[in-house]
Enzyme design. Sequence first.
Site, PDB file in Angstrom:
ATOM      1  N   GLY A 174      20.885 -34.064   3.329  1.00 50.28           N
ATOM      2  CA  GLY A 174      22.046 -34.090   4.202  1.00 50.28           C
ATOM      3  C   GLY A 174      23.091 -33.083   3.774  1.00 50.28           C
ATOM      4  N   CYS A 203      16.597 -34.528  -2.083  1.00 50.18           N
ATOM      5  CA  CYS A 203      17.819 -33.717  -2.118  1.00 50.18           C
ATOM      6  C   CYS A 203      19.064 -34.618  -2.141  1.00 50.18           C
ATOM      7  CB  CYS A 203      17.835 -32.725  -0.957  1.00 50.18           C
ATOM      8  SG  CYS A 203      19.020 -31.373  -1.187  1.00 50.18           S
ATOM      9  N   TYR A 204      19.832 -34.700  -1.064  1.00 51.36           N
ATOM     10  CA  TYR A 204      20.980 -35.612  -1.037  1.00 51.36           C
ATOM     11  C   TYR A 204      20.521 -37.029  -1.348  1.00 51.36           C
ATOM     12  CZ  TYR A 204      25.125 -38.079   0.697  1.00 51.36           C
ATOM     13  OH  TYR A 204      26.238 -38.877   0.804  1.00 51.36           O
ATOM     14  N   HIS A 261      13.287 -29.835  -1.274  1.00 53.36           N
ATOM     15  CA  HIS A 261      12.800 -30.337   0.012  1.00 53.36           C
ATOM     16  C   HIS A 261      11.282 -30.230   0.028  1.00 53.36           C
ATOM     17  CE1 HIS A 261      16.508 -31.061   2.303  1.00 53.36           C
ATOM     18  NE2 HIS A 261      17.012 -30.106   1.545  1.00 53.36           N
ATOM     19  N   GLU A 285       9.409 -31.627   2.327  1.00 56.52           N
ATOM     20  CA  GLU A 285       8.914 -31.765   3.691  1.00 56.52           C
ATOM     21  C   GLU A 285       8.701 -30.425   4.384  1.00 56.52           C
ATOM     22  OE1 GLU A 285      13.457 -32.418   4.103  1.00 56.52           O
ATOM     23  OE2 GLU A 285      11.895 -32.422   2.563  1.00 56.52           O
ATOM     24  N   SER A 322       4.796 -33.714  35.795  1.00 46.06           N
ATOM     25  CA  SER A 322       5.452 -32.410  35.821  1.00 46.06           C
ATOM     26  C   SER A 322       4.472 -31.263  35.663  1.00 46.06           C
ATOM     27  CB  SER A 322       6.475 -32.331  34.685  1.00 46.06           C
ATOM     28  OG  SER A 322       5.822 -32.339  33.427  1.00 46.06           O
ATOM     29  N   ASP A 327       3.109 -33.996  28.165  1.00 46.17           N
ATOM     30  CA  ASP A 327       3.674 -35.324  27.924  1.00 46.17           C
ATOM     31  C   ASP A 327       3.436 -36.263  29.106  1.00 46.17           C
ATOM     32  OD1 ASP A 327       4.584 -34.132  25.629  1.00 46.17           O
ATOM     33  OD2 ASP A 327       6.619 -33.828  26.388  1.00 46.17           O
ATOM     34  N   SER A 328       3.816 -35.826  30.303  1.00 45.92           N
ATOM     35  CA  SER A 328       3.640 -36.692  31.472  1.00 45.92           C
ATOM     36  C   SER A 328       2.161 -36.875  31.794  1.00 45.92           C
ATOM     37  CB  SER A 328       4.386 -36.125  32.683  1.00 45.92           C
ATOM     38  OG  SER A 328       3.865 -34.863  33.069  1.00 45.92           O
ATOM     39  N   LYS A 360       5.093 -34.477  19.227  1.00 41.91           N
ATOM     40  CA  LYS A 360       4.342 -33.647  20.175  1.00 41.91           C
ATOM     41  C   LYS A 360       2.900 -33.431  19.725  1.00 41.91           C
ATOM     42  CE  LYS A 360       4.798 -30.934  23.891  1.00 41.91           C
ATOM     43  NZ  LYS A 360       5.524 -31.272  25.119  1.00 41.91           N
TER      44      LYS A 360
END
Length: 530
Positions: free
Chosen positions: A64, A91-92, A181, A183, A235, A239-240, A386
């Site tokens: 953060g 980290c934070y 970090h 990640e 769409s 996703d849809s 996603k």
Amino acid sequence: MDELHQDIVEHHDKVLIIDFGSQVTQLIARRVREAGVYCEIAPFQRAAEAFSALKPKAVILSGGPCSVLDEGSPRAPDAIFQSGVPILGICYGEQVIAEQLGGKVAAGDNREFGRAEVEILSDSPFFEGVWQKGARYPVWMSHGDAVIELPRGFRRLATSEHAPISVIADEERRIYAVQFHLEVVHTPDGAKLLSNFVHKVAGLKSDWTMRAFRAEAIASIRAEVGKERVLCGLSGGVDSAVAALLIHEAVGDQLACVFVDHGLLREGEAEDVVRLFRGHYNIPLHHVDASGLFLRSLEGVEEPEGKRKIIGRLFVDVFDAEAEKIAADGRGAPAFLAQGTLYPDVIESVSFHGGPSVTIKSHHNVGGLPERMNLKLIEPLRELFKDEVRKLGRELGLPEAFVGRHPFPGPGLAIRLPGAVTPEKLAILRKADWIYLDEIRKAGLYDKIWQAFAVLLPVKTVGVMGDGRTYDFVCALRAVTSTDGMTADFYPFDMSFLGRAATRIINEVRGINRVVYDVTSKPPGTIEWE
């Protein structure tokens, strides 16, 4: 937590990630999911509530922008430290652990941002099979403050030049913390260390797979929907499409899909949607060609956000009118509205930042439909990122052409065409975009690129073509690579490719006499690249 969400995640081991405002907190969740473990993110203000509701078997504290030395800076709920569940601070998050458990943090004389090396001082389950005692490994640092005194029960596991206390652990309580970090991709072994934390330290199962999700989601959708009908807006995006296929597998012809064609799609996309869903899957599909209405309403509108608002409002109106026709077809009115909401949308809506989501997410055309239509909302993908949606699409048998399709914004070509939208400019852009993507596919690069598209710039230049002069538009080409959709860099095409693509566009598209390639990168923290 809604019933569908609770049913899907109930039987999985779970990790809670407490967000202290890092730009890359979502990456922690993605790495944990990649390790086969379900996780959720909660802002620190709601951490106690989320911990009680989720009942996680491990907790991760994110990085953060704040300093734990500042009055009123974020903290983790004491109940988490008292619970006995394994904890990892990043980290934070490391500084929070040190500060709250009796250690000391000081403002660093030497701030550290970027690549660094850590030296491993001791063996640990956290390092098992990844890092060895006495060796040095690259990591990504981003900190000003640093831990200078360990809490009771902790020992130092690794050090670096500017962060002598780089990794700490109270292994009896299974509390670990790192200053770097792990990640981000810039820490090459970070994902393996996170996997060690959830598996070797916390002992969690790798039971989060798209095959399991598919079965659980179908059962939950059937239980929630019963014999009612479901309305879903298609769409043309992944996703849809995946949401519609999942719901159709659960409730069959109780699903009715509405595809509003606003005339702003890429070449052939409307025909692809109809062919796939109506022809291949035999899903009830209502195709509404409203392109004339949208183009008339956009006439003379140049400001991008103005275009978005017009397109969003018209989409609601057209969708609403079609829904009324479906309700009057003699089979009963739909009781549910399905949306392809993803987990990043959920995170942004409750984020620590408050973020730019209202502006950036205004491309989500169906916003506001539930209130207008008095339908219950069903969001079967709201737990997924996603990349997980794409995996689920493959699990459901969705053709790769849809599964791997590059992201496309709701307002479509209207925002890839700065200035006023006209049928003539749309036709020019649509053809240029198709040629560009065709060349990318022929070169075998489509799946290596996260997003590629053409933009018709609102400027004209004088050019010479053959023996004549031209005064035509400039076309800009964009292509970016990304592993997470949060940061991106331009794709390094060789000049021979760019030459082929530009030559084809200039030769085959009347109205363009110059092509440029955009080498802009996308900074962290932004949500969409359009």
